[in-house]
Design a protein around this motif. Sequence first.
Motif, PDB file in Angstrom:
ATOM      1  N   LEU A  14       0.866  -1.240  -0.064  1.00 18.58           N
ATOM      2  CA  LEU A  14       0.059   0.208  -0.125  1.00 18.58           C
ATOM      3  C   LEU A  14       0.982   1.190   0.240  1.00 18.58           C
ATOM      4  N   SER A  15       1.841   1.378   0.526  1.00 20.55           N
ATOM      5  CA  SER A  15       2.946   2.445   0.690  1.00 20.55           C
ATOM      6  C   SER A  15       3.517   2.741  -0.747  1.00 20.55           C
ATOM      7  N   ILE A  16       4.014   1.732  -1.497  1.00 27.82           N
ATOM      8  CA  ILE A  16       4.347   1.830  -2.725  1.00 27.82           C
ATOM      9  C   ILE A  16       3.230   2.175  -3.727  1.00 27.82           C
ATOM     10  N   LEU A  17       1.966   1.680  -3.581  1.00 26.23           N
ATOM     11  CA  LEU A  17       0.827   2.124  -4.342  1.00 26.23           C
ATOM     12  C   LEU A  17       0.678   3.663  -4.240  1.00 26.23           C
ATOM     13  N   ASN A  18       0.815   4.239  -2.921  1.00 23.51           N
ATOM     14  CA  ASN A  18       0.453   5.512  -2.483  1.00 23.51           C
ATOM     15  C   ASN A  18       1.352   6.482  -3.013  1.00 23.51           C
ATOM     16  N   VAL A  19       2.637   5.975  -3.008  1.00 27.21           N
ATOM     17  CA  VAL A  19       3.702   6.875  -3.601  1.00 27.21           C
ATOM     18  C   VAL A  19       3.466   7.170  -5.355  1.00 27.21           C
ATOM     19  N   TRP A  20       3.220   5.829  -5.849  1.00 30.98           N
ATOM     20  CA  TRP A  20       3.068   5.980  -7.281  1.00 30.98           C
ATOM     21  C   TRP A  20       1.838   6.187  -7.856  1.00 30.98           C
ATOM     22  N   LEU A  21       0.894   6.106  -7.004  1.00 29.42           N
ATOM     23  CA  LEU A  21      -0.545   6.296  -7.588  1.00 29.42           C
ATOM     24  C   LEU A  21      -1.146   7.895  -7.137  1.00 29.42           C
ATOM     25  N   ILE A  22      -1.106   7.922  -5.656  1.00 28.67           N
ATOM     26  CA  ILE A  22      -1.566   8.910  -5.073  1.00 28.67           C
ATOM     27  C   ILE A  22      -0.516  10.297  -4.810  1.00 28.67           C
ATOM     28  N   GLN A  23       0.564   9.949  -4.513  1.00 36.07           N
ATOM     29  CA  GLN A  23       1.396  11.092  -4.178  1.00 36.07           C
ATOM     30  C   GLN A  23       2.524  11.318  -5.531  1.00 36.07           C
ATOM     31  N   TYR A  24       2.118  10.830  -6.617  1.00 39.21           N
ATOM     32  CA  TYR A  24       3.121  10.850  -7.810  1.00 39.21           C
ATOM     33  C   TYR A  24       3.420  12.486  -8.321  1.00 39.21           C
ATOM     34  N   ASN A  25       2.379  13.350  -8.121  1.00 40.70           N
ATOM     35  CA  ASN A  25       2.758  14.576  -8.615  1.00 40.70           C
ATOM     36  C   ASN A  25       2.752  15.711  -7.337  1.00 40.70           C
ATOM     37  N   LYS A  26       2.927  15.042  -6.345  1.00 44.79           N
ATOM     38  CA  LYS A  26       2.932  15.828  -4.970  1.00 44.79           C
ATOM     39  C   LYS A  26       4.291  16.072  -4.544  1.00 44.79           C
ATOM     40  N   ASN A  27       4.498  17.145  -3.752  1.00 47.58           N
ATOM     41  CA  ASN A  27       5.899  17.188  -3.161  1.00 47.58           C
ATOM     42  C   ASN A  27       5.903  16.609  -1.723  1.00 47.58           C
ATOM     43  N   THR A  28       6.856  15.804  -1.661  1.00 43.75           N
ATOM     44  CA  THR A  28       7.207  15.196  -0.093  1.00 43.75           C
ATOM     45  C   THR A  28       8.529  15.477   0.136  1.00 43.75           C
ATOM     46  N   GLN A  29       8.732  15.425   1.408  1.00 39.38           N
ATOM     47  CA  GLN A  29      10.315  15.460   2.073  1.00 39.38           C
ATOM     48  C   GLN A  29      11.021  14.334   1.736  1.00 39.38           C
ATOM     49  N   SER A  51      12.480   5.563 -18.298  1.00 39.05           N
ATOM     50  CA  SER A  51      12.795   4.403 -16.837  1.00 39.05           C
ATOM     51  C   SER A  51      11.786   5.017 -16.130  1.00 39.05           C
ATOM     52  N   LEU A  52      11.043   6.250 -16.021  1.00 40.52           N
ATOM     53  CA  LEU A  52      10.083   6.410 -14.899  1.00 40.52           C
ATOM     54  C   LEU A  52       8.777   5.528 -15.257  1.00 40.52           C
ATOM     55  N   TYR A  53       8.490   5.461 -16.257  1.00 42.50           N
ATOM     56  CA  TYR A  53       7.422   4.570 -16.779  1.00 42.50           C
ATOM     57  C   TYR A  53       7.509   3.015 -16.452  1.00 42.50           C
ATOM     58  N   VAL A  54       8.705   2.660 -16.844  1.00 39.06           N
ATOM     59  CA  VAL A  54       9.113   1.048 -16.766  1.00 39.06           C
ATOM     60  C   VAL A  54       9.216   1.063 -15.031  1.00 39.06           C
ATOM     61  N   ILE A  55      10.076   1.641 -14.493  1.00 39.35           N
ATOM     62  CA  ILE A  55      10.226   1.263 -13.028  1.00 39.35           C
ATOM     63  C   ILE A  55       8.701   1.517 -12.238  1.00 39.35           C
ATOM     64  N   GLY A  56       7.965   2.672 -12.721  1.00 35.77           N
ATOM     65  CA  GLY A  56       6.609   2.805 -12.075  1.00 35.77           C
ATOM     66  C   GLY A  56       5.886   1.658 -12.563  1.00 35.77           C
ATOM     67  N   PHE A  57       5.674   1.168 -13.425  1.00 36.16           N
ATOM     68  CA  PHE A  57       4.956  -0.129 -13.775  1.00 36.16           C
ATOM     69  C   PHE A  57       5.339  -1.176 -13.284  1.00 36.16           C
ATOM     70  N   LEU A  58       6.675  -1.576 -12.844  1.00 30.63           N
ATOM     71  CA  LEU A  58       7.079  -2.641 -12.222  1.00 30.63           C
ATOM     72  C   LEU A  58       6.831  -2.444 -10.672  1.00 30.63           C
ATOM     73  N   LYS A  59       6.984  -1.429 -10.136  1.00 29.39           N
ATOM     74  CA  LYS A  59       6.652  -1.078  -8.784  1.00 29.39           C
ATOM     75  C   LYS A  59       5.342  -1.045  -8.563  1.00 29.39           C
ATOM     76  N   VAL A  60       4.447  -0.791  -9.078  1.00 26.63           N
ATOM     77  CA  VAL A  60       3.078  -0.823  -9.151  1.00 26.63           C
ATOM     78  C   VAL A  60       2.495  -2.258  -9.212  1.00 26.63           C
ATOM     79  N   THR A  61       2.889  -3.082 -10.481  1.00 30.78           N
ATOM     80  CA  THR A  61       2.605  -4.452 -10.459  1.00 30.78           C
ATOM     81  C   THR A  61       3.125  -5.265  -9.385  1.00 30.78           C
ATOM     82  N   LEU A  62       4.296  -5.123  -8.925  1.00 31.18           N
ATOM     83  CA  LEU A  62       4.816  -5.855  -7.760  1.00 31.18           C
ATOM     84  C   LEU A  62       4.015  -5.574  -6.538  1.00 31.18           C
TER      85      LEU A  62
END
Length: 121
Positions: A14-29, A51-62
């Motif tokens: 859920l944390s990885i999905l949060n980063v890649w799907l919800i926080q994608y365009n948001k500033n974080t520390q 590489s952004l799209y390849v790594i994003g796809f892999l992280k979300v899928t995994l």
Amino acid sequence: MDYITIAVQLIVGLSILNVWLIQYNKNTQWRGGDATTIKEEFAAYGLPVWSLYVIGFLKVTLAIALICGIWFSELIKPAAIGLAVLLTGSILMHLKINDPLKKSLPAFLFLVLCLLLIFVL
């Protein structure tokens, strides 16, 4: 041990999905360099846009596979191994651009949790 394993799967997935799907365009520390979005972060690392799209796809899928591992246990180790490799890359990218160690903390924490799933739980 089953409840601990499920908790770890949910925390990481859920944390990885949060980063890649919800926080994608948001500033974080935790963003690398002075980036305010994931796209800017990959640019700060000197990585090509594709590489952004390849790594994003892999992280979300995994991450999804790791969560599905709650019902299909044979998915846990392959998903955790894949995420461990990608998270190691995340840590190395932070080190590459001399980010403060604090920015690598989430990737390091999730790497440790993936290693627990692979070798302990």
